[in-house]
Design a protein around this motif. Structure first.
Motif, PDB file in Angstrom:
ATOM      1  N   THR A 127       4.529  83.560  85.895  1.00 48.61           N
ATOM      2  CA  THR A 127       5.328  84.361  84.960  1.00 48.61           C
ATOM      3  C   THR A 127       4.660  84.062  83.595  1.00 48.61           C
ATOM      4  N   TYR A 130       0.822  84.764  83.153  1.00 47.14           N
ATOM      5  CA  TYR A 130       0.507  86.452  82.886  1.00 47.14           C
ATOM      6  C   TYR A 130       1.056  86.592  81.452  1.00 47.14           C
ATOM      7  N   ASN A 142      -6.026  93.212  80.653  1.00 47.24           N
ATOM      8  CA  ASN A 142      -5.645  92.201  81.804  1.00 47.24           C
ATOM      9  C   ASN A 142      -5.459  93.026  83.073  1.00 47.24           C
ATOM     10  N   VAL A 146      -3.544  92.301  87.680  1.00 43.54           N
ATOM     11  CA  VAL A 146      -2.310  92.754  88.198  1.00 43.54           C
ATOM     12  C   VAL A 146      -2.354  92.758  89.675  1.00 43.54           C
ATOM     13  N   ALA A 149      -1.372  89.347  91.345  1.00 38.03           N
ATOM     14  CA  ALA A 149       0.163  88.826  91.592  1.00 38.03           C
ATOM     15  C   ALA A 149       0.527  89.755  92.739  1.00 38.03           C
ATOM     16  N   SER A 167       3.579  89.999  86.598  1.00 37.23           N
ATOM     17  CA  SER A 167       2.383  90.428  85.898  1.00 37.23           C
ATOM     18  C   SER A 167       2.835  91.635  84.729  1.00 37.23           C
ATOM     19  N   MET A 171       3.389  90.341  81.086  1.00 35.00           N
ATOM     20  CA  MET A 171       2.165  90.802  80.137  1.00 35.00           C
ATOM     21  C   MET A 171       2.690  91.607  78.786  1.00 35.00           C
TER      22      MET A 171
END
Length: 466
Positions: A127, A130, A142, A146, A149, A167, A171
């Protein structure tokens, strides 16, 4: 059956994502008849259009008709074409990497090394990883990370909702509350003529605390679905090609896997360099994703026919998410057709007049939250609202840093539930998570973080944040 429905909470009654977006599209169309059209004057500053304060004026109404409402749908897809394609390009790259088993073997090897007994620690660490990517690298930049994850969450016996929390949630929070966000803080400081990224301590503390809340909530949800799988929000979601195919102890990385991972990492380094030094954006990222996919296919020596089938398979998986991006962008198109965005900004700023000092800071953040649903671009919202909000804040007794912090909170946190934000819809699609289930999962986090952020605003006002 009736009792079950009656017993459902409000979040459980959220309709399917397509239905939800169509209802918003219809409501937005009706608003073009109810809200007067208006506009601010804009001037070009360093190549960008900036609002002139106190220049709002009412213009002739341009309500959106029944035909135009449906016409706005293909126009929404046209406006969102770049984001739609990066969803497809990211899916293609991931499918090529997954076909080589590089991602599955990497995740399996990681879990084997750390051990399932440390699974909660893995959730917390990832966590924050990200979140840090959101703070430093950006948002849509990014998107390719994803699906990793998703594989990790399934390997830990979690679900796709947990993967989205690790993710997408992290983010979004990291990017939205980043003390070095160039789109919101950078643009805001430039408009206010403040030192770039100044006042970073309070923002950094807020960002770290918010990510801690997200990590805690992810672990709490993980414990819940571990003890009561039937209470998971990810039931029924498609997990093909994401689950580990063999026992944990059998995983290791082959030479081919290392080649694919090296190509992927080099590609990410190239992207980071391009974003920060060459002003790269969506199209350049899509191009790099496709290049990574091609190179992965070449180093794993798959045939041209297999590469073609892999590409089409990836597109078929990503198509629903790509559709959602274009469909959501229709809302923005209708608002532009009706010329109601500036009117909403103007009316919300007027509502702040006369509020007590502390409430005015919180009210400003709430108004930016509302505006973000109509102007989902961080830099676009900054250019459209801060030239109005900064002088208003000063007249209310707020420092410019406090006004920018209120703007950042309103813009950044509402992105967690913003159906008009193409990047959010795109990332959720990479996790195969529908918008309605995401909102049911993330809404308690959103409310908690709003309360936390309002406390930060109170501290900012009390300390004359500058």
């Amino acid at each position: 059956m009736h009792q079950n429905i009656k017993g459902k909470g409000l979040l459980d009654r959220i309709p399917h994502a397509i239905t939800l977006l169509f209802v918003i599209i219809v409501l937005m169309t009706l608003l073009t008849y109810m809200i007067p059209a208006g506009t601010y004057e804009r001037v070009i500053l360093d190549g960008r259009h900036v609002v002139v304060p106190d220049s709002y004026k009412v213009v002739s109404s341009t309500p959106v008709g029944f035909l135009d409402m449906f016409k706005a749908i293909p126009l929404g897809f046209k406006a969102a074409s770049e984001i739609i394609f990066i969803v497809l390009a990211g899916a293609i790259m991931f499918e090529f990497m997954e076909t080589s088993r590089a991602i599955e073997n990497s995740v399996g090897t990681l879990v084997k090394t750390l051990g399932l007994k440390h699974k909660y620690s893995i959730i917390i660490i990832m966590t924050f990883v990200y979140g840090l990517l959101g703070v430093t690298v950006g948002y849509e930049n990014n998107i390719a990370l994803v699906p990793i994850a998703a594989v990790l969450s399934i390997a830990l016996n979690g679900d796709l909702i947990l993967a989205a929390g690790i993710s997408v949630g992290a983010m979004t929070i990291g990017f939205g509350l980043s003390p070095i966000n160039p789109y919101t803080i950078g643009t805001g400081h430039k408009i206010a003529e403040l030192p770039i990224f100044s006042g970073a301590l309070l923002r950094s503390c807020l960002c770290f605390t918010a990510l801690s809340v997200m990590a805690f909530y992810n672990v709490k949800y993980f414990r819940r679905i571990t003890n009561h799988p039937e209470r998971g929000l990810g039931q029924g979601l498609e997990t093909s090609n994401l689950a580990l195919s063999k026992p944990i102890e059998d995983y290791h990385l082959s030479t081919s896997n290392w080649l694919v991972l090296s190509i992927f990492i080099i590609g990410l380094v190239v992207i980071v360099y391009g974003v920060f030094n060459l002003n790269w954006f969506i199209n350049e990222l899509s191009a790099v994703f496709l290049m990574i996919a091609l190179l992965c296919g070449l180093v794993t020596r798959v045939s041209a026919t297999t590469m073609s089938n892999t590409l089409l398979k990836a597109v078929s998986v990503a198509a629903p998410g790509a559709f959602m991006v274009g469909f959501a962008t229709t809302i923005k198109v209708i608002m532009e057709m009706g010329n109601i965005g500036d009117t909403i900004s103007y009316q919300l700023s007027n509502m702040l007049q006369g509020l007590p000092l502390y409430l005015s800071a919180i009210g400003m953040s709430i108004s930016q939250t509302v505006i973000n649903f109509f102007i989902p671009s961080g830099s676009g919202q900054a250019l459209a609202t801060l030239p109005v909000m900064l002088p208003l804040g000063q007249s209310l007794g707020l420092t410019q840093q406090t006004t920018i912090l209120a703007f950042q909170i309103g813009d950044g946190l509402s992105n967690l539930i913003n159906p008009t934000l193409g990047g959010l819809i795109a990332m959720l699609s990479m996790c195969r998570v529908p918008l309605d289930r995401w909102i049911r999962f993330i809404f308690p986090v959103f409310i908690s973080l709003l309360c936390l952020s309002f406390l930060a605003l109170v501290i900012a006002v009390a300390s004359n944040y500058n």
